[in-house]
Scaffold this motif. Structure first.
Motif, PDB file in Angstrom:
ATOM      1  N   GLY A   1      12.422 -50.100  10.343  1.00 31.75           N
ATOM      2  CA  GLY A   1      12.446 -49.149   9.378  1.00 31.75           C
ATOM      3  C   GLY A   1      11.553 -47.865   9.548  1.00 31.75           C
ATOM      4  O   GLY A   1      12.161 -46.663   9.179  1.00 31.75           O
ATOM      5  N   ALA A   2      10.660 -48.070  10.046  1.00 29.73           N
ATOM      6  CA  ALA A   2       9.699 -46.489  10.507  1.00 29.73           C
ATOM      7  C   ALA A   2      10.629 -45.574  11.398  1.00 29.73           C
ATOM      8  O   ALA A   2      10.688 -44.583  10.936  1.00 29.73           O
ATOM      9  N   ALA A   3      11.311 -46.181  12.311  1.00 28.79           N
ATOM     10  CA  ALA A   3      12.127 -45.566  13.155  1.00 28.79           C
ATOM     11  C   ALA A   3      13.432 -45.019  12.485  1.00 28.79           C
ATOM     12  O   ALA A   3      13.755 -43.888  12.679  1.00 28.79           O
ATOM     13  N   ALA A   4      14.062 -45.808  11.526  1.00 29.19           N
ATOM     14  CA  ALA A   4      15.052 -45.372  10.859  1.00 29.19           C
ATOM     15  C   ALA A   4      14.572 -44.122   9.821  1.00 29.19           C
ATOM     16  O   ALA A   4      15.535 -43.290   9.906  1.00 29.19           O
ATOM     17  N   LEU A   5      13.417 -44.247   9.301  1.00 32.09           N
ATOM     18  CA  LEU A   5      13.191 -43.043   8.214  1.00 32.09           C
ATOM     19  C   LEU A   5      12.736 -41.966   9.032  1.00 32.09           C
ATOM     20  O   LEU A   5      13.133 -40.836   8.577  1.00 32.09           O
ATOM     21  N   ALA A   6      12.401 -42.149  10.235  1.00 38.01           N
ATOM     22  CA  ALA A   6      11.880 -40.697  11.148  1.00 38.01           C
ATOM     23  C   ALA A   6      13.232 -40.380  11.370  1.00 38.01           C
ATOM     24  O   ALA A   6      13.157 -39.086  11.673  1.00 38.01           O
TER      25      ALA A   6
ATOM     26  N   VAL B   1      18.528 -43.446   3.002  1.00 39.66           N
ATOM     27  CA  VAL B   1      17.614 -43.070   3.960  1.00 39.66           C
ATOM     28  C   VAL B   1      17.146 -41.573   3.603  1.00 39.66           C
ATOM     29  O   VAL B   1      15.996 -41.496   3.573  1.00 39.66           O
ATOM     30  N   GLY B   2      18.205 -40.748   3.535  1.00 44.08           N
ATOM     31  CA  GLY B   2      18.026 -39.495   3.157  1.00 44.08           C
ATOM     32  C   GLY B   2      17.278 -39.143   1.947  1.00 44.08           C
ATOM     33  O   GLY B   2      16.135 -38.286   1.838  1.00 44.08           O
ATOM     34  N   GLU B   3      17.545 -40.018   0.941  1.00 42.17           N
ATOM     35  CA  GLU B   3      16.710 -39.913  -0.397  1.00 42.17           C
ATOM     36  C   GLU B   3      15.364 -40.477  -0.211  1.00 42.17           C
ATOM     37  O   GLU B   3      14.427 -39.770  -0.919  1.00 42.17           O
ATOM     38  N   LEU B   4      14.955 -41.516   0.485  1.00 40.27           N
ATOM     39  CA  LEU B   4      13.612 -41.890   0.778  1.00 40.27           C
ATOM     40  C   LEU B   4      12.882 -40.598   1.546  1.00 40.27           C
ATOM     41  O   LEU B   4      11.668 -40.463   1.067  1.00 40.27           O
ATOM     42  N   VAL B   5      13.589 -40.134   2.408  1.00 41.69           N
ATOM     43  CA  VAL B   5      12.761 -39.132   3.269  1.00 41.69           C
ATOM     44  C   VAL B   5      12.409 -38.085   2.342  1.00 41.69           C
ATOM     45  O   VAL B   5      11.559 -37.500   2.294  1.00 41.69           O
TER      46      VAL B   5
ATOM     47  N   ALA C   1      12.219 -37.830  -0.997  1.00 42.17           N
ATOM     48  CA  ALA C   1      11.223 -38.107  -1.930  1.00 42.17           C
ATOM     49  C   ALA C   1       9.723 -38.341  -1.427  1.00 42.17           C
ATOM     50  O   ALA C   1       8.770 -38.649  -2.047  1.00 42.17           O
ATOM     51  N   GLY C   2       9.584 -38.527   0.089  1.00 41.11           N
ATOM     52  CA  GLY C   2       8.474 -39.076   0.423  1.00 41.11           C
ATOM     53  C   GLY C   2       7.975 -40.187   0.243  1.00 41.11           C
ATOM     54  O   GLY C   2       6.762 -40.474   0.008  1.00 41.11           O
ATOM     55  N   ALA C   3       8.961 -41.140   0.013  1.00 42.31           N
ATOM     56  CA  ALA C   3       8.707 -42.333  -0.247  1.00 42.31           C
ATOM     57  C   ALA C   3       7.934 -43.181   0.642  1.00 42.31           C
ATOM     58  O   ALA C   3       8.227 -43.217   2.063  1.00 42.31           O
ATOM     59  N   THR C   4       6.980 -44.082   0.413  1.00 37.51           N
ATOM     60  CA  THR C   4       6.137 -44.684   1.421  1.00 37.51           C
ATOM     61  C   THR C   4       6.395 -46.289   0.869  1.00 37.51           C
ATOM     62  O   THR C   4       6.721 -46.840  -0.163  1.00 37.51           O
ATOM     63  N   GLY C   5       6.224 -47.234   2.034  1.00 32.06           N
ATOM     64  CA  GLY C   5       6.381 -48.661   1.647  1.00 32.06           C
ATOM     65  C   GLY C   5       7.844 -49.380   1.544  1.00 32.06           C
ATOM     66  O   GLY C   5       7.859 -50.392   1.282  1.00 32.06           O
TER      67      GLY C   5
END
Lengths: 346, 380
Positions: free
Chosen positions: A327-332, B265-269, B271-275
């Motif tokens: 998931g971290a790789a995907a978000l990166a 994924v774009g929305e999460l990035v 928004a700076g979402a964590t977790g």
């Protein structure tokens, strides 16, 4: 459902492994010395190691054929530990491999260099099969260490499948060497790959047992496998088994093709261990539901597969941990990078 | 499962070409990424563009307008198009099913008539299988084909035919001999019906969104000449089922909502979402696995096998995965769906939710597929 339908060398190896592990199946918990002897005699015990380390120079895909069979038959031997982990680490570090089964651990030991060699001191927890091992390869933050049985004190412990996961205390001499570059990361990936393959095998074992049982158990005047409700559940389990197997084999294929430390292999191993771990719970749940009360007892062998599924999904990185990496790789990678991340190399 | 497959090295070049084309198209704003584009994204201009680039009918021999490419090459093109949410509905059925089936069962004249147009992106097809009383139980089809001078006369009703109102022709499965209770699969034949034939009536069956993709196609004594019989008279069942592994294991069985996952994924990035790594990672691990499974089947098909069981498993897992993306999106961000939006996450979510019921129905319901898997396990 077999893992591979090909007729290549890997297919033949899979057949050989299948026959060896099927023969050895038993219900104890102790190290299976007779099986180990057979594995050594047939070149499977050190399958992927170089000839110089007494190995057969097989690929990770070959290892997939053997480890999935070992998992399917609940083999009581430290095969992944000897071949993929300890044997590799020691050989890379330039330490001669002891004969016999080996195991590996990562931990913090105090290493002191003395005139005649090194002395090490400390404690390692949850070491697989240490009580059966002729040598324990330890990756410490500073050195690669080989511990011999005569210099350690072992307190027995176990995982959910009653496999040895011991506490090892050491205060004495040991062989040590410099850490090869990237060893920690590679060891972690090798462990996860081996565990994913074992999981895929255990999932297949649980499914096979469930299909057999559903064909034998008569209720309402017919085998329960004739009931659509049961068929649908077993089909769901078969899908999870297929997914775990495909993921683990694909990760082994990536390691064979690109090397264990390529970014694409790292992604594949992470995804495979995570997917196999997720499949484990679903398959075990369905297998027990199909078996009814008898599968929930010690009088039945189903537990040999299901307890391994529950134990192994937590070991060498749980699905939660590996999914977090994926998931971290995907978000990166972000919205536009996600698909290229999934396709990886062509 | 069949053994794992690696794409040939030339696939990288092809993939790069498709990506460059898609980037250009998106920059020009000629279409907006959508969910479930292989049902709803009908864009004949886009389809012709693909045809001009040689990306339709790729596996057909050059004498029929194709490139003689491997199914794995076609796989690369289709997965790139689907992942981008590009409008592929116009050619979807023709490119996936009709071309290969005509090549396998069609006469030389049929191939010459249709294949070049399919490869050019100019000839569109539908599939006429389901009927009001024949859904999962396809052998129950009642459309009759009566022998007449020089051909057959079809009478009956087909339903859920995607794109029939825009397609040129479709394959109709009809009963050419009376039903035999001892062999329900006997006496079925396939016919190529041109949809402008006299006696063909096409009526929209709006989806629950109101959109027009499905149709009811009614035949009232529609004449089909002998030269438009597909394959062998009476072999319809075998012909139809021989294509199922192609139809059930492709990337469209797990990518229908991928554009939503990318947008999530774009929305999460943004928004700076964590977790959220575990949830996203679980989806991506599943997606990676499904793709490896689907590729393994494509490789097996390319070698001439028909792994029907593995294909059924991919479709069961894949179409459930398409739904899991929706569940995760709703869990991880609080952006409401908007069916009126031009594009972006709200529209992708809206279309995904409203199209989701179809995912696990089309191409054989998941329950029927599990029955196939159960048979493969030896339980039936």
């Amino acid at each position: 459902m077999t893992d591979t339908t090909d007729t290549t060398a890997t297919g033949e190896l899979a057949e050989l492994a299948e026959s060896i592990f099927a023969e050895a199946s038993g219900t104890g918990t102790a190290f299976d010395a007779a099986l180990w002897k057979t594995l050594e005699g047939s070149g499977l015990a050190r399958l992927t190691l170089p000839e110089a380390a007494g190995g057969s120079e097989g690929s990770f895909t070959d290892a997939a054929a053997v480890l999935t069979a070992a998992g399917a038959h609940a083999a009581r031997v430290p095969l992944a530990e000897t071949d993929l982990l300890a044997g590799w680490l020691l050989h890379e570090a330039g330490i001669a491999l002891p004969a016999g089964p080996l195991t590996a651990a990562t931990g913090d030991l105090d290493v002191a260099d003395t005139a005649g060699g090194s002395t090490v001191r400390g404690e390692l927890r949850r070491v697989a099969w240490s009580r059966a091992a002729a040598g324990i390869a330890v990756l410490t933050p500073t050195r690669v260490v080989l511990l011999r049985p005569e210099h350690v004190t072992i307190t027995d412990g176990a995982n959910l499948a009653e496999e040895p996961r011991d506490t090892v205390r050491v205060d004495g001499p040991a062989t040590t060497a410099e850490i090869p570059p990237g060893a920690a990361e590679q060891l972690r990936l090798r462990a996860a790959l081996g565990r994913a393959l074992l999981l895929a095998g255990a999932a297949r074992g649980a499914l096979t047992a469930s299909v057999t049982y559903a064909g034998q158990r008569i209720q309402f005047g017919r085998p329960i496998g004739k009931l659509q409700a049961v068929q649908q559940q077993l089909a769901l389990a078969a899908a999870e088994v297929a997914a775990a197997s495909a993921a683990a084999w694909a990760a082994a294929g990536a390691a064979s093709a690109d090397g264990m430390t390529a970014p694409s292999t790292r992604f594949a191993v992470a995804a495979a261990k995570a997917r196999a771990g997720e499949a484990a719970g679903a398959v075990a749940r369905i297998a027990h539901q199909v078996h009814g009360a008898i599968g929930f007892t010690r009088e039945h062998d189903l537990r040999l597969s299901t307890t391994r599924l529950w134990a192994w999904r937590e070991e060498d990185g749980s699905d939660a941990e590996w999914n977090a990496e994926v998931g971290a790789a995907a978000l990166a990678a972000g919205a536009d990078g996600l698909w290229p991340l999934v396709t990886g190399r062509p | 499962m069949p053994p794992p497959v690696d794409l040939p090295p030339r696939a990288a070049e092809l993939r790069a070409q498709v990506r460059a084309f898609l980037a250009e198209e998106r920059a020009a704003g000629s279409w907006v990424p959508r969910s479930d584009v292989w049902l709803s994204g009908w864009d004949e201009r886009f389809t012709r563009e693909l045809g001009q680039r040689g990306w339709l009918g790729m596996t057909l021999p050059p004498e029929y307008g194709g490139a003689g490419a491997s199914p794995l090459d076609r796989y690369v093109v289709t997965e790139e198009l689907l992942a981008a949410g590009a409008p592929v509905a116009a050619h979807w059925v023709a490119d996936r099913q009709i071309g290969p089936t005509l090549l396998r069962f069609g006469t030389e004249a049929q191939r010459r008539k249709f294949l070049p147009g399919i490869a050019a992106g100019e000839v569109y097809f539908g599939i006429g299988m389901s009927e009001p009383d024949a859904g999962s139980d396809l052998a129950a089809v009642r459309t009759r084909a009566e022998r007449v001078d020089g051909g057959w006369e079809l009478t009956g009703t087909k339903v859920w035919t995607s794109g029939a109102h825009r397609a040129h022709a479709f394959f109709a499965l009809a009963r050419s001999a009376p039903r035999d209770e001892s062999d329900r699969h006997a006496g079925l034949s396939q016919f190529i019906v041109e949809l402008d034939s006299p006696g063909v009536q096409i009526r929209p069956i709006p989806l629950l969104t109101g959109a027009h993709h499905f149709n009811e196609v009614v035949f009232d004594r529609v004449f089909v000449p002998d030269e438009m019989v597909l394959g062998e008279v009476g072999a319809g069942w075998r012909q139809v089922t021989s294509e199922l592994a192609f139809e059930r294991s492709g990337p469209e069985r797990f990518l229908s909502t991928f554009p939503l996952l990318a947008a999530l994924v774009g929305e999460l990035v943004a928004a700076g979402a964590t977790g959220t790594e575990r949830e996203i990672g679980s989806l991506v691990s599943r997606l990676w696995t499904l793709r490896r499974m689907s590729l393994a089947i494509a490789g097996s098909l390319a070698s001439g096998n028909a792994p029907e069981l593995a294909a059924a498993i991919v479709k069961d897992l894949g179409t459930r995965f398409e739904n899991e993306i929706i569940d995760a999106a709703r869990l991880l961000v609080s952006i409401p769906p908007d069916p009126g939006a031009e594009g972006g996450y709200p529209r992708l979510l809206a279309d995904a939710v409203l199209h989701a019921p179809g995912f696990t129905l089309r191409g054989g319901t998941n329950e029927v597929l599990r029955g196939i898997v159960a048979r493969g396990l030896g339980l039936r």
